[in-house]
Structures are given as structure tokens and as C-alpha cells.
Design a protein around this motif. Sequence first.
Motif, PDB file in Angstrom:
ATOM      1  N   LEU A   4     -17.957 -20.324  23.464  1.00 37.56           N
ATOM      2  CA  LEU A   4     -18.428 -21.689  23.224  1.00 37.56           C
ATOM      3  C   LEU A   4     -19.892 -21.700  22.796  1.00 37.56           C
ATOM      4  CD1 LEU A   4     -16.757 -23.622  26.187  1.00 37.56           C
ATOM      5  CD2 LEU A   4     -16.229 -23.858  23.760  1.00 37.56           C
ATOM      6  N   GLN A   5     -20.698 -20.851  23.427  1.00 35.76           N
ATOM      7  CA  GLN A   5     -22.109 -20.770  23.045  1.00 35.76           C
ATOM      8  C   GLN A   5     -22.250 -20.293  21.608  1.00 35.76           C
ATOM      9  OE1 GLN A   5     -23.880 -18.229  26.005  1.00 35.76           O
ATOM     10  NE2 GLN A   5     -23.792 -19.766  27.620  1.00 35.76           N
ATOM     11  N   SER A   6     -21.433 -19.304  21.244  1.00 39.50           N
ATOM     12  CA  SER A   6     -21.472 -18.786  19.874  1.00 39.50           C
ATOM     13  C   SER A   6     -21.042 -19.858  18.876  1.00 39.50           C
ATOM     14  CB  SER A   6     -20.559 -17.563  19.758  1.00 39.50           C
ATOM     15  OG  SER A   6     -20.498 -17.104  18.429  1.00 39.50           O
ATOM     16  N   LEU A   7     -19.968 -20.594  19.207  1.00 39.69           N
ATOM     17  CA  LEU A   7     -19.501 -21.660  18.325  1.00 39.69           C
ATOM     18  C   LEU A   7     -20.528 -22.780  18.216  1.00 39.69           C
ATOM     19  CD1 LEU A   7     -15.735 -21.932  19.384  1.00 39.69           C
ATOM     20  CD2 LEU A   7     -16.631 -21.094  17.206  1.00 39.69           C
ATOM     21  N   ASN A   8     -21.213 -23.058  19.310  1.00 37.97           N
ATOM     22  CA  ASN A   8     -22.233 -24.102  19.283  1.00 37.97           C
ATOM     23  C   ASN A   8     -23.394 -23.707  18.382  1.00 37.97           C
ATOM     24  OD1 ASN A   8     -23.222 -26.683  20.367  1.00 37.97           O
ATOM     25  ND2 ASN A   8     -24.816 -25.437  21.307  1.00 37.97           N
ATOM     26  N   ILE A   9     -23.763 -22.433  18.427  1.00 35.07           N
ATOM     27  CA  ILE A   9     -24.831 -21.942  17.540  1.00 35.07           C
ATOM     28  C   ILE A   9     -24.388 -22.057  16.085  1.00 35.07           C
ATOM     29  CG2 ILE A   9     -26.102 -19.880  16.822  1.00 35.07           C
ATOM     30  CD1 ILE A   9     -26.096 -19.015  19.775  1.00 35.07           C
ATOM     31  N   GLU A  10     -23.124 -21.653  15.814  1.00 33.77           N
ATOM     32  CA  GLU A  10     -22.604 -21.739  14.452  1.00 33.77           C
ATOM     33  C   GLU A  10     -22.556 -23.190  13.980  1.00 33.77           C
ATOM     34  OE1 GLU A  10     -18.875 -19.754  14.130  1.00 33.77           O
ATOM     35  OE2 GLU A  10     -19.654 -17.828  14.790  1.00 33.77           O
ATOM     36  N   LYS A  11     -22.149 -24.086  14.895  1.00 37.07           N
ATOM     37  CA  LYS A  11     -22.079 -25.502  14.534  1.00 37.07           C
ATOM     38  C   LYS A  11     -23.461 -26.033  14.180  1.00 37.07           C
ATOM     39  CE  LYS A  11     -21.684 -28.587  17.761  1.00 37.07           C
ATOM     40  NZ  LYS A  11     -21.151 -29.409  18.871  1.00 37.07           N
ATOM     41  N   ASN A  12     -24.478 -25.683  14.996  1.00 42.92           N
ATOM     42  CA  ASN A  12     -25.832 -26.152  14.720  1.00 42.92           C
ATOM     43  C   ASN A  12     -26.353 -25.590  13.399  1.00 42.92           C
ATOM     44  OD1 ASN A  12     -25.919 -27.633  17.094  1.00 42.92           O
ATOM     45  ND2 ASN A  12     -26.851 -25.979  18.282  1.00 42.92           N
ATOM     46  N   GLU A  13     -26.024 -24.326  13.122  1.00 43.31           N
ATOM     47  CA  GLU A  13     -26.436 -23.733  11.848  1.00 43.31           C
ATOM     48  C   GLU A  13     -25.764 -24.451  10.684  1.00 43.31           C
ATOM     49  OE1 GLU A  13     -25.421 -19.646  12.243  1.00 43.31           O
ATOM     50  OE2 GLU A  13     -27.232 -19.120  13.373  1.00 43.31           O
ATOM     51  N   LEU A  14     -24.461 -24.751  10.853  1.00 44.30           N
ATOM     52  CA  LEU A  14     -23.725 -25.459   9.802  1.00 44.30           C
ATOM     53  C   LEU A  14     -24.311 -26.840   9.552  1.00 44.30           C
ATOM     54  CD1 LEU A  14     -21.305 -25.726   7.875  1.00 44.30           C
ATOM     55  CD2 LEU A  14     -19.970 -26.536   9.813  1.00 44.30           C
ATOM     56  N   GLY A  28     -27.357 -27.773  10.135  1.00 40.81           N
ATOM     57  CA  GLY A  28     -28.649 -27.601   9.485  1.00 40.81           C
ATOM     58  C   GLY A  28     -28.501 -27.335   7.990  1.00 40.81           C
ATOM     59  N   ILE A  29     -27.533 -26.481   7.637  1.00 44.96           N
ATOM     60  CA  ILE A  29     -27.281 -26.187   6.224  1.00 44.96           C
ATOM     61  C   ILE A  29     -26.812 -27.438   5.498  1.00 44.96           C
ATOM     62  CG2 ILE A  29     -25.774 -24.898   4.654  1.00 44.96           C
ATOM     63  CD1 ILE A  29     -25.780 -22.644   6.755  1.00 44.96           C
ATOM     64  N   ALA A  30     -25.910 -28.182   6.148  1.00 46.79           N
ATOM     65  CA  ALA A  30     -25.373 -29.399   5.529  1.00 46.79           C
ATOM     66  C   ALA A  30     -26.482 -30.423   5.284  1.00 46.79           C
ATOM     67  CB  ALA A  30     -24.276 -29.987   6.405  1.00 46.79           C
ATOM     68  N   ALA A  31     -27.367 -30.586   6.289  1.00 50.18           N
ATOM     69  CA  ALA A  31     -28.478 -31.534   6.126  1.00 50.18           C
ATOM     70  C   ALA A  31     -29.352 -31.139   4.944  1.00 50.18           C
ATOM     71  CB  ALA A  31     -29.300 -31.595   7.408  1.00 50.18           C
ATOM     72  N   HIS A  32     -29.572 -29.834   4.801  1.00 49.90           N
ATOM     73  CA  HIS A  32     -30.367 -29.341   3.673  1.00 49.90           C
ATOM     74  C   HIS A  32     -29.648 -29.584   2.358  1.00 49.90           C
ATOM     75  CE1 HIS A  32     -31.508 -26.165   0.751  1.00 49.90           C
ATOM     76  NE2 HIS A  32     -32.727 -26.424   1.190  1.00 49.90           N
ATOM     77  N   ASP A  33     -28.332 -29.326   2.352  1.00 54.80           N
ATOM     78  CA  ASP A  33     -27.559 -29.457   1.113  1.00 54.80           C
ATOM     79  C   ASP A  33     -27.356 -30.899   0.690  1.00 54.80           C
ATOM     80  OD1 ASP A  33     -27.382 -26.747   0.936  1.00 54.80           O
ATOM     81  OD2 ASP A  33     -25.330 -26.583   1.674  1.00 54.80           O
ATOM     82  N   LEU A  34     -27.517 -31.838   1.609  1.00 55.02           N
ATOM     83  CA  LEU A  34     -27.377 -33.249   1.248  1.00 55.02           C
ATOM     84  C   LEU A  34     -28.647 -33.803   0.591  1.00 55.02           C
ATOM     85  CD1 LEU A  34     -25.481 -34.690   4.341  1.00 55.02           C
ATOM     86  CD2 LEU A  34     -24.629 -34.613   1.989  1.00 55.02           C
ATOM     87  N   LYS A  35     -29.789 -33.143   0.810  1.00 54.47           N
ATOM     88  CA  LYS A  35     -31.043 -33.666   0.271  1.00 54.47           C
ATOM     89  C   LYS A  35     -31.046 -33.677  -1.257  1.00 54.47           C
ATOM     90  CE  LYS A  35     -33.961 -32.316   4.177  1.00 54.47           C
ATOM     91  NZ  LYS A  35     -35.077 -31.445   4.622  1.00 54.47           N
TER      92      LYS A  35
END
Length: 237
Positions: A82-92, A94-101
Motif C-alpha cells: 500500500l505504501q508503494s502504491l501510494n507513492i506511485e499514485k502521488n508520482e502519477l 504530480g506528473i498529471a498536474a504537470h502534463d495538464l499545464k
Amino acid sequence: MMPGMDGYQICQTIKSNPATKDIPIIFLTAKVRPDEIILGFQYGAVDYIVKPFNSEELLARVNTHINLKSYLQQIEQKNKKLQSLNIEKNELLGIAAHDLKNPIYNIAMLAKVLRDEKNLSCDEIYEFSQDIVITAERMLDLIRKLLDVNAIEEGKINFSMEHVDLIELTSLICDMYRERAAIKDIQLHFNPAEDNCFVYADRNAALQILDNLISNSIKYTYLGTNVYVDVINNHNF
């Protein structure tokens, strides 16, 4: 009450060793005073059985602690996952927020051109409008993926794999960034491959990658210079 090293010392030694500290220890002893029992637990025992003992009870307690140990290990593994998935989710995210700009910036810029330029031809109006539609659709697809919470939590972001024309995608992104390049007096040059260039990929993911590459090239290039985008076909599919 063993000679040399008593049970308390053995328990302490086992619990102080990282390789053995998680082994459950049950005291089986003739010591029956409450302070002696409490001391056993303080040294790390999981259970305390006094003599005389019942064999079936002892085996039942052993099985109980073996099962508890197994359940704890399973819980620990699930927590790590779950911790690993949570890290991946936060990274995703972050990437999505960047890609929406970048798409939002492009839509705003194209809309301003449509609003402010009075001498646009019908073809130019259609072209700019089409760019806005394509960019908005790409953003919607990205947002739909973000809203699929179950897929994110399970680490199963689905991609729609297909053969896509890399030259077409690159040309599309270059056209979208020509206005931004012109603002910085940058010449954006697109050199497609001589032959067809198809890749097996998710179309929207490929667009996001190309968008980041080309937008960053313009962003970090000096005013009044050139940006060259080449598509080279090394493999035929």
C-alpha cells in the motif's frame, strides 16, 4: 533457572538480534510469581506457561502464535504494498498536474488568437479550433484516468495500445507550439522521416511525452534561436 544463562537472558539475547528478534517466544517454567511472569513479558515473550502444563494447551498456544505471526507478516507485506502504491499514485498525480499545464496554456493562447486576430481566414479559424478540440480531448482523457481511483490504487493504469503514426503526432504537437515559439522569436523546424514511422503505443501517452519534449525545448531555448525536431525511422513495423 538454567545454569550459565537463564531464560530471561536467552530471551533478551534472541530479541536483541535483528535476525531473530521477530521469533515468538513462549516461557515454559516453574516460576509462578506475578513479578516473574511480568518480567518474562518485559523481556519480549509472547506467552507464559507455568508447570505443570497440559500438552494439548501448550500445542494450542504454539499454533495460535504461529498463526498470529503469519497474519502479522501478511499485514506487514500488504502495508508495504500500500505504501508503494501510494507513492506511485502521488508520482502519477504530480506528473498529471504537470502534463495538464501545457494543454491549458495552449488552449488559452489559441483562444486569445481567435478572439484578438480580426483577419483570420476560415481555414485558420478551423485549424485553431481543431487544435483546441484535440487538446481538450487529450486533457479529458488524462482526467478520466486520474478519476479512476481503483485503477490507481491497484497500480493498474490501463493503456489503449495501438499502432500510431509518430510523424503525425509530432507534426500535431509542433503546430500547437509554433505560436509559443514565435512569441520568443524562436524558429521551430520539423523534419519528418522520409518513410512512414509507426509505433505501438497509447496515443494520448505518446502525445504527452512529445508535448513535454517539445514544450521544454522551447521553454529552455534562448530567444531568437532555433529548435529542431527530427523524426528518424530506424525500424519498420
